[in-house]
Scaffold this motif. Structure first.
Motif, PDB file in Angstrom:
ATOM      1  N   ARG A  84       0.828  -1.206   0.000  1.00  0.00           N
ATOM      2  CA  ARG A  84       0.000   0.000   0.000  1.00  0.00           C
ATOM      3  C   ARG A  84       0.866   1.261   0.000  1.00  0.00           C
ATOM      4  O   ARG A  84       1.756   1.424   0.824  1.00  0.00           O
ATOM      5  CB  ARG A  84      -0.925   0.012   1.215  1.00  0.00           C
ATOM      6  CG  ARG A  84      -1.708  -1.279   1.438  1.00  0.00           C
ATOM      7  CD  ARG A  84      -2.610  -1.628   0.302  1.00  0.00           C
ATOM      8  NE  ARG A  84      -3.894  -0.924   0.373  1.00  0.00           N
ATOM      9  CZ  ARG A  84      -4.882  -1.107  -0.506  1.00  0.00           C
ATOM     10  NH1 ARG A  84      -4.717  -1.938  -1.526  1.00  0.00           N
ATOM     11  NH2 ARG A  84      -6.008  -0.446  -0.381  1.00  0.00           N
ATOM     12  N   MET A 114     -11.065   4.982   4.255  1.00  0.00           N
ATOM     13  CA  MET A 114     -11.350   3.591   3.868  1.00  0.00           C
ATOM     14  C   MET A 114     -12.813   3.493   3.417  1.00  0.00           C
ATOM     15  O   MET A 114     -13.667   4.236   3.913  1.00  0.00           O
ATOM     16  CB  MET A 114     -11.184   2.631   5.054  1.00  0.00           C
ATOM     17  CG  MET A 114      -9.894   2.754   5.830  1.00  0.00           C
ATOM     18  SD  MET A 114      -8.627   1.742   5.083  1.00  0.00           S
ATOM     19  CE  MET A 114      -7.237   2.099   6.160  1.00  0.00           C
ATOM     20  N   ASP A 120      -8.543  -3.390   4.537  1.00  0.00           N
ATOM     21  CA  ASP A 120      -7.591  -2.409   5.054  1.00  0.00           C
ATOM     22  C   ASP A 120      -7.971  -1.926   6.453  1.00  0.00           C
ATOM     23  O   ASP A 120      -7.097  -1.693   7.296  1.00  0.00           O
ATOM     24  CB  ASP A 120      -7.519  -1.190   4.131  1.00  0.00           C
ATOM     25  CG  ASP A 120      -6.398  -1.300   3.114  1.00  0.00           C
ATOM     26  OD1 ASP A 120      -5.793  -2.377   3.008  1.00  0.00           O
ATOM     27  OD2 ASP A 120      -6.124  -0.292   2.431  1.00  0.00           O
ATOM     28  N   TRP A 124      -5.487  -1.780   9.595  1.00  0.00           N
ATOM     29  CA  TRP A 124      -5.146  -0.536  10.289  1.00  0.00           C
ATOM     30  C   TRP A 124      -5.523  -0.636  11.774  1.00  0.00           C
ATOM     31  O   TRP A 124      -4.766  -0.196  12.639  1.00  0.00           O
ATOM     32  CB  TRP A 124      -5.849   0.633   9.611  1.00  0.00           C
ATOM     33  CG  TRP A 124      -4.944   1.451   8.731  1.00  0.00           C
ATOM     34  CD1 TRP A 124      -4.646   2.769   8.860  1.00  0.00           C
ATOM     35  CD2 TRP A 124      -4.210   1.015   7.574  1.00  0.00           C
ATOM     36  NE1 TRP A 124      -3.772   3.181   7.881  1.00  0.00           N
ATOM     37  CE2 TRP A 124      -3.488   2.114   7.075  1.00  0.00           C
ATOM     38  CE3 TRP A 124      -4.074  -0.215   6.920  1.00  0.00           C
ATOM     39  CZ2 TRP A 124      -2.659   2.035   5.965  1.00  0.00           C
ATOM     40  CZ3 TRP A 124      -3.262  -0.291   5.808  1.00  0.00           C
ATOM     41  CH2 TRP A 124      -2.566   0.811   5.340  1.00  0.00           C
TER      42      TRP A 124
END
Length: 245
Positions: A84, A114, A120, A124
């Protein structure tokens, strides 16, 4: 064999690699695929896969998805989606120049954009990084960042960010960092419904394993995204590895 597959309205070109891979792999395995494209926003793609109006969809692999759908256990993009790189606000590169490790980045207390229920977001969260999920059309994140609305940056896959940068010139690609987690796209088949992909599980599994073994997947990854690693100066970026739990 008839497969009903999606085009995602927010990013219509994303499908091109996956459609070509499916078509070529099946033809090389001796089948005659008929791919019927249906255009949906990403949120509706999931709904249509759930009810079997779509035969399959490509998604980042997860235990939850492995249970809910039928996974074809072949990685599709050489993990480019799990590498990423950040879209950031213009003029803020200086913030990221100080970052040498995950803790440095965490201390910036910046908020990632997001889409709802994206993988993701799980990553995170697991790494104690701040994020906020966008309800509705996630594509709005691209335009909200330059306007200083809600989000500071938007992490995107190496296979996404180069083309997207042409669409959104008000965003900068961060120069120094790449965030890496160990996941890739896989195809997931719907289990029940009018166009359920389940009945093609064996054929698709054999075709995609052969595509991996023969080098077809590597060839198509190179065709679509091979130059992105050079454009993004990947080898010289600081690699920050993210845990998944």
């Amino acid at each position: 064999m008839k497969l009903v597959i999606p085009t995602i309205s927010e990013s219509p070109r994303q499908k091109d690699f996956f459609h070509e891979l499916l078509t070529t792999a099946l033809i090389k395995s001796g089948h005659t695929p008929i791919l019927i494209n249906k255009n949906y926003p990403q949120k509706r793609v999931i709904q249509q896969l759930n009810n079997g109006n779509l035969s399959l969809f490509w998604m980042i692999s997860s235990k939850q998805r492995d249970q809910k759908y039928i996974p074809i256990k072949v990685n599709l993009t050489q993990n480019l989606i799990g590498k990423r790189i950040l879209f950031i606000k213009q003029g803020e590169q200086y913030l990221y120049d100080k970052v040498k490790n995950l803790n440095d980045f965490r201390n910036l207390q910046l908020i990632a954009g997001m889409g709802m229920h994206w993988f993701d977001a799980q990553v995170w969260k697991a790494n104690n990084l701040r994020y906020k999920e966008k309800e509705g059309n996630w594509e709005a994140i691209f335009k909200m960042i330059p306007r200083n609305h809600t989000y500071d940056y938007f992490p995107r896959g190496i296979n996404e960010i180069v083309n997207e940068s042409k669409q959104y010139p008000d965003l900068d690609i961060e120069n120094n960092l790449v965030f890496i987690y160990d996941r890739d796209f896989q195809f997931y088949l719907s289990k029940t419904g009018l166009n359920a992909g389940k009945k093609y599980e064996k054929i698709l599994t054999e075709a995609l394993f052969q595509a991996e073994k023969s080098g077809l997947i590597n060839q198509l990854v190179e065709k679509y995204w091979g130059n992105n690693l050079n454009i993004l100066n990947y080898e010289h970026r600081t690699k920050i590895h993210l845990s998944l739990e």
